[in-house]
Design an enzyme around this catalytic site. Structure first.
Site, PDB file in Angstrom:
ATOM      1  N   HIS A  37     108.547  48.198  77.789  1.00 49.32           N
ATOM      2  CA  HIS A  37     109.636  49.187  76.859  1.00 49.32           C
ATOM      3  C   HIS A  37     111.339  48.857  77.233  1.00 49.32           C
ATOM      4  CE1 HIS A  37     105.743  51.425  76.852  1.00 49.32           C
ATOM      5  NE2 HIS A  37     106.163  51.362  75.479  1.00 49.32           N
ATOM      6  N   ARG A 187      98.414  51.537  78.146  1.00 49.20           N
ATOM      7  CA  ARG A 187      96.895  51.794  78.255  1.00 49.20           C
ATOM      8  C   ARG A 187      96.230  51.186  79.700  1.00 49.20           C
ATOM      9  NH1 ARG A 187      97.167  51.200  72.636  1.00 49.20           N
ATOM     10  NH2 ARG A 187      96.162  53.003  71.655  1.00 49.20           N
TER      11      ARG A 187
HETATM   12  P1  AMP Z   1     104.333  51.644  72.293  1.00 44.27           P
HETATM   13  O1  AMP Z   1     104.902  52.679  73.264  1.00 44.27           O
HETATM   14  O2  AMP Z   1     102.958  50.817  72.677  1.00 44.27           O
HETATM   15  O3  AMP Z   1     104.278  51.870  70.875  1.00 44.27           O
HETATM   16  O4  AMP Z   1     105.201  50.258  72.091  1.00 44.27           O
HETATM   17  C1  AMP Z   1     106.573  50.455  71.873  1.00 44.27           C
HETATM   18  C2  AMP Z   1     107.277  48.999  71.844  1.00 44.27           C
HETATM   19  O5  AMP Z   1     107.369  48.472  72.930  1.00 44.27           O
HETATM   20  C3  AMP Z   1     106.727  48.305  70.724  1.00 44.27           C
HETATM   21  O6  AMP Z   1     107.460  47.507  69.909  1.00 44.27           O
HETATM   22  C4  AMP Z   1     105.818  47.185  71.505  1.00 44.27           C
HETATM   23  O7  AMP Z   1     105.483  46.031  70.970  1.00 44.27           O
HETATM   24  C5  AMP Z   1     106.709  47.080  72.798  1.00 44.27           C
HETATM   25  N1  AMP Z   1     105.973  46.752  73.993  1.00 44.27           N
HETATM   26  C6  AMP Z   1     104.755  47.357  74.343  1.00 44.27           C
HETATM   27  N2  AMP Z   1     104.308  46.579  75.703  1.00 44.27           N
HETATM   28  C7  AMP Z   1     105.467  45.457  75.816  1.00 44.27           C
HETATM   29  C8  AMP Z   1     105.438  44.365  76.491  1.00 44.27           C
HETATM   30  N3  AMP Z   1     104.140  44.376  77.514  1.00 44.27           N
HETATM   31  N4  AMP Z   1     106.253  43.602  76.466  1.00 44.27           N
HETATM   32  C9  AMP Z   1     107.192  43.637  75.515  1.00 44.27           C
HETATM   33  N5  AMP Z   1     107.302  44.594  74.386  1.00 44.27           N
HETATM   34  C10 AMP Z   1     106.061  45.698  74.759  1.00 44.27           C
END
Ligand code: AMP
Length: 281
Positions: A37, A187
């Site tokens: 993030h 997760r």
């Molecule tokens: P989430 O909180 O899982 O909905 O993710 C929010 C944003 O962070 C989304 O655009 C995800 O694709 C991005 N994101 C989550 N994990 C990663 C990662 N390991 N590398 C790059 N972006 C990520």
């Protein structure tokens, strides 16, 4: 850093910035923040005068109620991290703020949401489109930042923006990994120590498959990836597909003149992890 929970408050702060012709970058998240993030935040900070991050665990994109209940929530630590990374505004709405009435919109993404995550998580991408369209409407950013970790989600959001003619640039950001290769994910903290150890086989297998792709057909490679990961008693592959990077249609030969991405979902106990890798042959 200003932390706001209501759309009205957000609007009045943003109007101030927009009146000063400041460019706005937006990073939507569900919290439980990690370096993946933060890489999006850093990209936004580089490109824009103002960075807005939203933290909202969106119920409409969870097809599995238990997954929603168990989703990690670490608001205090998240706010500290965002403050350290010079975020200007954090938007932390309640469910009733984002959904004052049920959202009955049904989005049409053609073949894009019929495979992979879309096939295994019915309604997931419709929920993603609901919340992302509401958030983009609320923030009206110049640019919005999404991780390539959620490769299919990125393709769907690009399509949403085209369909709705939203005046925003969608900026893809590369996958950030743990030192042992596991793609960072909120997760991951839910994995038991042994599951966490075994989960490294996912990225290890994807990286090894880059070399094997020179020798094996796409079908052979797919079988090898699935079998190699399923060797671990802790891991169960849900799907592994090699697709082109825009329409996400299956690739049947390495000779196809398209950018190719291998996308995978693996169950580790009750936890579902996704990852992907590009094949530049
Ligand atoms: P989430 O909180 O899982 O909905 O993710 C929010 C944003 O962070 C989304 O655009 C995800 O694709 C991005 N994101 C989550 N994990 C990663 C990662 N390991 N590398 C790059 N972006 C990520």
């Amino acid at each position: 850093m200003q932390v706001v929970s209501s759309l009205n408050q957000l609007d009045s702060i943003l109007n101030g910035y927009k009146g000063q012709k400041r460019s706005i970058g937006f990073v939507p998240t569900m919290g439980a923040l990690h370096k993946g993030h933060i890489s999006l935040v850093s990209c936004s900070n580089c490109d824009n005068d103002v960075t807005v991050v939203s933290i909202f665990v969106n119920p409409t994109q969870f097809n599995d109620k238990k997954d929603l209940q168990n989703y990690p929530r670490t608001l205090e630590a998240d706010l500290k991290l965002l403050d350290e990374h010079e975020v200007d505004i954090v938007f932390t709405p309640t469910e009733s703020e984002m959904y004052p009435s049920p959202d009955s919109r049904v989005f049409e993404f053609g073949k894009l949401d019929k495979t992979m995550e879309g096939a295994h998580r019915p309604g997931h991408f419709n929920g993603v489109a609901q919340i992302v369209s509401k958030l983009l409407e609320a923030v009206k950013p110049d640019s919005a930042y999404f991780g390539e970790k959620d490769f299919q989600q990125l393709a769907i959001i690009k399509q949403l923006v085209r369909q709705q003619k939203l005046p925003v640039r969608i900026i893809p950001c590369p996958i950030i990994r743990e030192p042992d290769g596991l793609a960072m994910s909120s997760r991951n903290v839910l994995l038991l120590p042994n599951q966490r150890k075994e989960a490294t086989l996912i990225s290890k297998t994807l990286f090894e498959s880059l070399n094997l792709a020179k020798k094996l057909s796409t079908t052979e490679l797919k079988t090898w990836v699935v079998d190699n990961i399923n060797k671990s008693a802790e891991l169960k592959v849900e799907y592994f597909e090699i697709v082109d990077d825009t329409e996400l249609l299956p690739i049947s030969s390495w000779n196809e003149p398209k950018e190719k991405v291998g996308c995978i979902a693996v169950k580790v106990g009750n936890i579902r992890l996704i990852d992907n890798i590009r094949y530049n042959l």
